[in-house]
Design a protein around this motif. Structure first.
Motif, PDB file in Angstrom:
ATOM      1  N   ARG A 156       8.347   9.181 -11.834  1.00  0.00           N
ATOM      2  CA  ARG A 156       8.760  10.587 -12.326  1.00  0.00           C
ATOM      3  C   ARG A 156      10.248  10.809 -12.069  1.00  0.00           C
ATOM      4  O   ARG A 156      10.912  11.487 -12.916  1.00  0.00           O
ATOM      5  CB  ARG A 156       7.965  11.591 -11.844  1.00  0.00           C
ATOM      6  N   ARG A 157      10.559  10.734 -10.948  1.00  0.00           N
ATOM      7  CA  ARG A 157      12.123  10.907 -10.517  1.00  0.00           C
ATOM      8  C   ARG A 157      12.897   9.954 -11.184  1.00  0.00           C
ATOM      9  O   ARG A 157      14.183  10.697 -11.636  1.00  0.00           O
ATOM     10  CB  ARG A 157      12.058  10.894  -8.686  1.00  0.00           C
ATOM     11  N   ASP A 192       0.700  -1.304   0.035  1.00  0.00           N
ATOM     12  CA  ASP A 192      -0.077   0.091   0.044  1.00  0.00           C
ATOM     13  C   ASP A 192       0.902   1.198  -0.123  1.00  0.00           C
ATOM     14  O   ASP A 192       0.629   2.122  -0.707  1.00  0.00           O
ATOM     15  CB  ASP A 192      -1.049  -0.050   1.342  1.00  0.00           C
ATOM     16  N   MET A 193       2.028   1.150   0.755  1.00  0.00           N
ATOM     17  CA  MET A 193       2.795   2.424   0.934  1.00  0.00           C
ATOM     18  C   MET A 193       3.547   2.683  -0.489  1.00  0.00           C
ATOM     19  O   MET A 193       3.546   3.796  -0.792  1.00  0.00           O
ATOM     20  CB  MET A 193       3.914   2.088   1.987  1.00  0.00           C
ATOM     21  N   ILE A 194       4.161   1.616  -1.090  1.00  0.00           N
ATOM     22  CA  ILE A 194       4.774   1.834  -2.313  1.00  0.00           C
ATOM     23  C   ILE A 194       3.821   2.040  -3.303  1.00  0.00           C
ATOM     24  O   ILE A 194       4.048   2.913  -4.304  1.00  0.00           O
ATOM     25  CB  ILE A 194       5.504   0.521  -2.752  1.00  0.00           C
ATOM     26  N   GLY A 195       2.567   1.557  -3.437  1.00  0.00           N
ATOM     27  CA  GLY A 195       1.512   1.627  -4.448  1.00  0.00           C
ATOM     28  C   GLY A 195       1.275   3.375  -4.485  1.00  0.00           C
ATOM     29  O   GLY A 195       0.967   3.821  -5.555  1.00  0.00           O
ATOM     30  N   GLU A 196       1.182   3.953  -3.420  1.00  0.00           N
ATOM     31  CA  GLU A 196       1.039   5.336  -3.375  1.00  0.00           C
ATOM     32  C   GLU A 196       2.021   6.055  -3.945  1.00  0.00           C
ATOM     33  O   GLU A 196       1.803   7.334  -4.452  1.00  0.00           O
ATOM     34  CB  GLU A 196       0.504   5.725  -1.825  1.00  0.00           C
ATOM     35  N   ARG A 197       3.118   5.791  -3.578  1.00  0.00           N
ATOM     36  CA  ARG A 197       4.333   6.632  -4.101  1.00  0.00           C
ATOM     37  C   ARG A 197       4.907   6.294  -5.336  1.00  0.00           C
ATOM     38  O   ARG A 197       5.948   6.697  -5.889  1.00  0.00           O
ATOM     39  CB  ARG A 197       5.355   6.509  -2.807  1.00  0.00           C
TER      40      ARG A 197
END
Length: 102
Positions: free
Chosen positions: A65-66, A54-59
């Motif tokens: 882009r980076r 969940d944490m990685i999916g949001e970011r």
């Protein structure tokens, strides 16, 4: 009348049989508890993995882009990218080698 050695042998056989039954019961108990600990560990790992996903999916869009910006910068300035890469490798080698000496 039975001799003393026969009584002792019978008593030892009874004790061995009792210990064998107790050992079997202990093995069953350990197997049950081990299964429960395994299930608890698996459930905890699945929870952590779900949270991480969940944490990685949001970011993930921001990370993409980076990464694209970094890639385009490295293509525009290959010598600088190579120099930075060598510095990072040097730092990693220093850290690894300094830990080996300790």
């Amino acid at each position: 009348m039975a001799s003393l050695s026969n009584l002792t042998d019978l008593d030892l056989e009874r004790q061995v049989a009792a210990l064998s039954r107790e050992l079997s019961a202990l093995k069953r108990d350990v197997a049950k508890r081990g299964g429960a600990y395994y299930d608890d560990g698996r459930d905890a790992a699945m929870d952590y993995l779900s949270d991480f996903k969940d944490m990685i999916g949001e970011r993930l869009p921001g990370l993409r882009r980076r990464a694209y910006a970094l890639e385009s910068t490295a293509r525009d300035h290959p010598a600088t990218a190579a120099a930075v890469g060598l510095v990072v490798l040097g730092l990693l080698a220093t850290v690894v080698l300094s830990r080996r000496r300790d």
